[in-house]
Design a protein around this motif. Structure first.
Motif, PDB file in Angstrom:
ATOM      1  N   GLN A 131      69.072 -53.905  -5.235  1.00 15.73           N
ATOM      2  CA  GLN A 131      67.967 -53.243  -5.580  1.00 15.73           C
ATOM      3  C   GLN A 131      66.743 -54.231  -4.965  1.00 15.73           C
ATOM      4  OE1 GLN A 131      67.636 -50.162  -7.280  1.00 15.73           O
ATOM      5  NE2 GLN A 131      65.359 -50.286  -6.778  1.00 15.73           N
ATOM      6  N   PRO A 132      66.281 -54.154  -3.611  1.00 14.77           N
ATOM      7  CA  PRO A 132      65.217 -55.148  -3.270  1.00 14.77           C
ATOM      8  C   PRO A 132      64.073 -55.011  -3.874  1.00 14.77           C
ATOM      9  CG  PRO A 132      66.228 -54.039  -1.557  1.00 14.77           C
ATOM     10  CD  PRO A 132      66.805 -53.512  -2.743  1.00 14.77           C
ATOM     11  N   PRO A 133      63.483 -56.059  -4.512  1.00 11.87           N
ATOM     12  CA  PRO A 133      62.243 -56.189  -5.228  1.00 11.87           C
ATOM     13  C   PRO A 133      61.024 -55.756  -4.666  1.00 11.87           C
ATOM     14  CG  PRO A 133      63.086 -58.427  -4.578  1.00 11.87           C
ATOM     15  CD  PRO A 133      63.990 -57.612  -4.266  1.00 11.87           C
ATOM     16  N   LYS A 134      60.218 -55.205  -5.436  1.00 13.31           N
ATOM     17  CA  LYS A 134      58.788 -54.567  -4.802  1.00 13.31           C
ATOM     18  C   LYS A 134      57.723 -55.108  -5.806  1.00 13.31           C
ATOM     19  CE  LYS A 134      60.700 -50.266  -3.173  1.00 13.31           C
ATOM     20  NZ  LYS A 134      60.495 -48.809  -3.277  1.00 13.31           N
ATOM     21  N   ASP A 135      56.814 -55.623  -5.165  1.00 10.54           N
ATOM     22  CA  ASP A 135      55.659 -56.481  -6.071  1.00 10.54           C
ATOM     23  C   ASP A 135      54.548 -55.278  -6.464  1.00 10.54           C
ATOM     24  OD1 ASP A 135      54.031 -58.207  -7.128  1.00 10.54           O
ATOM     25  OD2 ASP A 135      53.168 -58.857  -5.337  1.00 10.54           O
ATOM     26  N   LYS A 136      55.071 -54.482  -7.352  1.00  8.70           N
ATOM     27  CA  LYS A 136      54.314 -53.548  -8.045  1.00  8.70           C
ATOM     28  C   LYS A 136      54.128 -53.412  -9.518  1.00  8.70           C
ATOM     29  CE  LYS A 136      57.195 -49.579  -7.658  1.00  8.70           C
ATOM     30  NZ  LYS A 136      57.325 -48.068  -7.167  1.00  8.70           N
ATOM     31  N   ASP A 137      53.158 -53.174 -10.061  1.00 11.12           N
ATOM     32  CA  ASP A 137      52.966 -53.108 -11.609  1.00 11.12           C
ATOM     33  C   ASP A 137      53.859 -51.852 -12.097  1.00 11.12           C
ATOM     34  OD1 ASP A 137      52.461 -53.551 -14.143  1.00 11.12           O
ATOM     35  OD2 ASP A 137      50.073 -53.335 -13.887  1.00 11.12           O
ATOM     36  N   ASP A 138      54.829 -51.786 -12.381  1.00  8.47           N
ATOM     37  CA  ASP A 138      55.547 -50.667 -12.791  1.00  8.47           C
ATOM     38  C   ASP A 138      55.964 -50.815 -14.180  1.00  8.47           C
ATOM     39  OD1 ASP A 138      57.608 -52.411 -12.564  1.00  8.47           O
ATOM     40  OD2 ASP A 138      58.662 -51.176 -11.331  1.00  8.47           O
ATOM     41  N   VAL A 139      55.539 -51.797 -14.834  1.00 16.06           N
ATOM     42  CA  VAL A 139      56.019 -52.130 -16.236  1.00 16.06           C
ATOM     43  C   VAL A 139      55.724 -51.144 -17.288  1.00 16.06           C
ATOM     44  CG1 VAL A 139      55.853 -53.608 -18.169  1.00 16.06           C
ATOM     45  CG2 VAL A 139      56.350 -54.498 -15.828  1.00 16.06           C
ATOM     46  N   ALA A 140      54.571 -50.925 -17.230  1.00 16.71           N
ATOM     47  CA  ALA A 140      53.906 -49.808 -18.373  1.00 16.71           C
ATOM     48  C   ALA A 140      54.605 -48.425 -18.252  1.00 16.71           C
ATOM     49  CB  ALA A 140      52.411 -49.592 -18.201  1.00 16.71           C
ATOM     50  N   LEU A 141      54.381 -47.861 -17.161  1.00 13.58           N
ATOM     51  CA  LEU A 141      55.174 -46.666 -16.431  1.00 13.58           C
ATOM     52  C   LEU A 141      56.619 -46.714 -17.109  1.00 13.58           C
ATOM     53  CD1 LEU A 141      54.879 -43.804 -15.498  1.00 13.58           C
ATOM     54  CD2 LEU A 141      55.471 -44.967 -13.028  1.00 13.58           C
ATOM     55  N   LEU A 142      57.362 -47.691 -16.665  1.00 11.37           N
ATOM     56  CA  LEU A 142      59.032 -47.569 -16.894  1.00 11.37           C
ATOM     57  C   LEU A 142      59.247 -47.657 -18.347  1.00 11.37           C
ATOM     58  CD1 LEU A 142      60.356 -49.143 -13.570  1.00 11.37           C
ATOM     59  CD2 LEU A 142      60.284 -46.858 -14.216  1.00 11.37           C
ATOM     60  N   THR A 143      58.278 -48.501 -18.958  1.00 12.09           N
ATOM     61  CA  THR A 143      58.602 -48.849 -20.295  1.00 12.09           C
ATOM     62  C   THR A 143      58.189 -47.608 -21.206  1.00 12.09           C
ATOM     63  OG1 THR A 143      57.740 -51.117 -20.365  1.00 12.09           O
ATOM     64  CG2 THR A 143      57.897 -50.309 -22.437  1.00 12.09           C
ATOM     65  N   ALA A 144      57.074 -46.655 -20.875  1.00  9.16           N
ATOM     66  CA  ALA A 144      56.941 -45.471 -21.839  1.00  9.16           C
ATOM     67  C   ALA A 144      58.214 -44.553 -21.521  1.00  9.16           C
ATOM     68  CB  ALA A 144      55.585 -45.041 -21.250  1.00  9.16           C
ATOM     69  N   ARG A 145      58.808 -44.454 -20.031  1.00  5.94           N
ATOM     70  CA  ARG A 145      59.751 -43.637 -19.981  1.00  5.94           C
ATOM     71  C   ARG A 145      60.904 -43.817 -20.705  1.00  5.94           C
ATOM     72  NH1 ARG A 145      61.139 -43.119 -13.651  1.00  5.94           N
ATOM     73  NH2 ARG A 145      59.136 -42.249 -13.736  1.00  5.94           N
ATOM     74  N   ASN A 146      61.293 -45.119 -20.534  1.00  6.83           N
ATOM     75  CA  ASN A 146      62.476 -45.698 -21.219  1.00  6.83           C
ATOM     76  C   ASN A 146      62.448 -45.535 -22.775  1.00  6.83           C
ATOM     77  OD1 ASN A 146      64.036 -46.403 -19.131  1.00  6.83           O
ATOM     78  ND2 ASN A 146      62.831 -47.911 -18.760  1.00  6.83           N
ATOM     79  N   ARG A 147      61.489 -45.675 -23.476  1.00 12.18           N
ATOM     80  CA  ARG A 147      61.160 -45.475 -24.884  1.00 12.18           C
ATOM     81  C   ARG A 147      61.714 -43.997 -25.207  1.00 12.18           C
ATOM     82  NH1 ARG A 147      59.030 -49.766 -27.825  1.00 12.18           N
ATOM     83  NH2 ARG A 147      58.679 -48.428 -29.399  1.00 12.18           N
ATOM     84  N   GLU A 148      60.975 -43.114 -24.513  1.00 14.69           N
ATOM     85  CA  GLU A 148      61.266 -41.920 -24.692  1.00 14.69           C
ATOM     86  C   GLU A 148      62.921 -41.587 -24.455  1.00 14.69           C
ATOM     87  OE1 GLU A 148      60.316 -37.687 -25.644  1.00 14.69           O
ATOM     88  OE2 GLU A 148      59.798 -39.723 -26.270  1.00 14.69           O
ATOM     89  N   LEU A 149      63.483 -41.914 -23.432  1.00 15.02           N
ATOM     90  CA  LEU A 149      64.759 -41.881 -23.045  1.00 15.02           C
ATOM     91  C   LEU A 149      65.547 -42.342 -24.115  1.00 15.02           C
ATOM     92  CD1 LEU A 149      67.209 -41.328 -21.337  1.00 15.02           C
ATOM     93  CD2 LEU A 149      66.551 -43.542 -20.211  1.00 15.02           C
ATOM     94  N   ILE A 150      65.251 -43.650 -24.693  1.00 12.24           N
ATOM     95  CA  ILE A 150      66.175 -44.037 -25.962  1.00 12.24           C
ATOM     96  C   ILE A 150      65.821 -42.961 -27.130  1.00 12.24           C
ATOM     97  CG2 ILE A 150      66.262 -45.891 -27.715  1.00 12.24           C
ATOM     98  CD1 ILE A 150      64.948 -47.739 -25.341  1.00 12.24           C
ATOM     99  N   ARG A 151      64.552 -42.759 -27.202  1.00 15.91           N
ATOM    100  CA  ARG A 151      64.816 -41.710 -28.536  1.00 15.91           C
ATOM    101  C   ARG A 151      65.456 -40.445 -28.134  1.00 15.91           C
ATOM    102  NH1 ARG A 151      62.007 -37.412 -30.462  1.00 15.91           N
ATOM    103  NH2 ARG A 151      61.304 -36.621 -28.269  1.00 15.91           N
TER     104      ARG A 151
END
Length: 388
Positions: A118-138
């Motif tokens: 999964q080659p890394p990408k230098d982009k700020d995706d933390v907020a977007l993916l964290t919100a998605r994953n919190r809903e997924l966990i719920r």
């Protein structure tokens, strides 16, 4: 098996996470659901309360919708999916009937491994993916038996990782949780102490170590000083009572000193509860570095057997991942695991009549382009050598 498909997105921005409803459900349950219409199904129904609409065919509605899907055969009732407005992408996030599940938390990484899948990408995706994953966990129900947190490098989430772990502890306390991390951030005592303070009852860290020589490990991960940080991180985890697994990807650069690495692990990292010896994946960076990395698994059987025997003689728990039984020596079969996730799994035509098929982990889907030249049908299976 495909986990993504694309269509035409309208009437929303950003992304929508929801559970698939293939038939009408009661109004009170609808807020968590995305109503899905199969190919040729009737669209005349009450859509009140649904988060969005997903349709194989063209669909007229004012609700958020992704329609004209290229493929939809893989979509099932109660799958959890995400719809993307910009690309019209639909991605399956959770399929409750499967065994392997993951939270993808970031594409960023502090290493740049030669064989990164999964080659890394230098982009700020933390907020977007964290919100998605919190809903997924719920929405995860029933709770998975196993769940992997992966990326990228999960520790780059900062406070967001701790928030996710607290949520997982409270929402899915009986789920075995595996974080795949390069372990470098754990070298900072305060960070690891904070991780341990969450007291997740079933947390384990999967940390790679590729050589007993610092220079060789650093070259493979393309990060100077990574070996020292990783080893320090492993010790910090142990001091704080966090379970760890050590992972070794097998290729031309790791095979020559494989037993030496096992000796290093036994003498210096014997607290590791498991050592996983993993086959190379032909994806990500591997194809472009294949001349440096490729060695047919059939050709390193002696080294692999010696490394496994070394660990077993010292009561260390060791497994072989991502290898086909027909390529392995039968003495190694008891330690071979069916480790490839359901949706990534593939068997070749010559596997179909193999007597060991039910015990073999098969290949990654992308291994069709590069795999051992010694894969063959086994006509009779030695039951005494069947994997545990």
């Amino acid at each position: 098996m495909r986990l993504t498909t694309a269509g035409s997105a309208r009437n929303f921005t950003g992304s929508i996470v929801g559970r698939i409803a293939m038939d009408d459900i009661v109004l009170t349950q609808r807020p968590d659901y995305i109503r899905f219409f199969r190919e040729g199904s009737v669209h005349l129904c009450d859509l009140d309360g649904y988060r969005a609409v997903l349709s194989h065919d063209d669909f007229t509605t004012t609700k958020p919708v992704v329609d004209r899907l290229r493929e939809s055969d893989h979509i099932r009732d109660n799958d959890i999916v995400v719809l993307e407005s910009g690309s019209g992408l639909m991605r399956s996030l959770y399929r409750p009937y499967e065994r392997h599940h993951s939270l993808f938390v970031t594409e960023r990484c502090s290493s740049n491994c030669l064989m990164c899948s999964q080659p890394p990408k230098d982009k700020d995706d933390v907020a977007l993916l964290t919100a998605r994953n919190r809903e997924l966990i719920r929405l995860m129900n029933p709770a998975p038996e196993y769940l992997t947190i992966t990326g990228g490098e999960p520790t780059l989430l900062g406070d967001n990782l701790f928030d996710l772990l607290h949520q997982l502890k409270n929402s899915l306390p009986n789920t075995e949780l595996h974080i795949l991390t390069n372990g470098r951030t754990l070298a900072w005592p305060a960070y690891t102490a904070r991780l341990a303070a969450i007291r997740h009852p079933k947390l384990c860290l999967g940390i790679p170590l590729y050589s007993d020589c610092a220079g060789e490990h650093d070259y493979i991960v393309q990060a100077k000083g990574a070996f020292d940080q990783t080893v320090a991180g492993l010790h910090q985890a142990a001091r704080n009572g966090i379970r760890v697994e050590i992972r070794v990807v097998l290729h031309r650069l790791t095979i020559p000193r494989l037993t030496k690495l096992m000796e290093y692990i036994y003498r210096n990292l014997s607290f590791a509860e498991h050592v996983a010896l993993m086959g190379l994946e032909y994806i990500g960076y591997t194809p472009r570095n294949i001349d440096q990395l490729w060695i047919d698994p059939f050709d390193y059987q002696e080294e692999l057997e010696e490394a496994v025997r070394y660990m077993l003689m010292r009561d260390m728990n060791v497994s072989i991942y991502n290898h086909q039984l027909c390529v392995l020596k039968t003495s190694l079969w008891p330690y071979a695991r069916k480790s490839i996730s359901d949706w990534k799994n593939l068997y070749l035509p010559e596997c179909e009549k193999c007597s060991a098929l039910s015990d073999c982990g098969g290949l990654f889907q992308w291994a069709v382009k590069k795999h051992s030249s010694h894969i063959h049908t086994i006509s009779e299976i030695n039951k005494s050598a069947t994997p545990a």
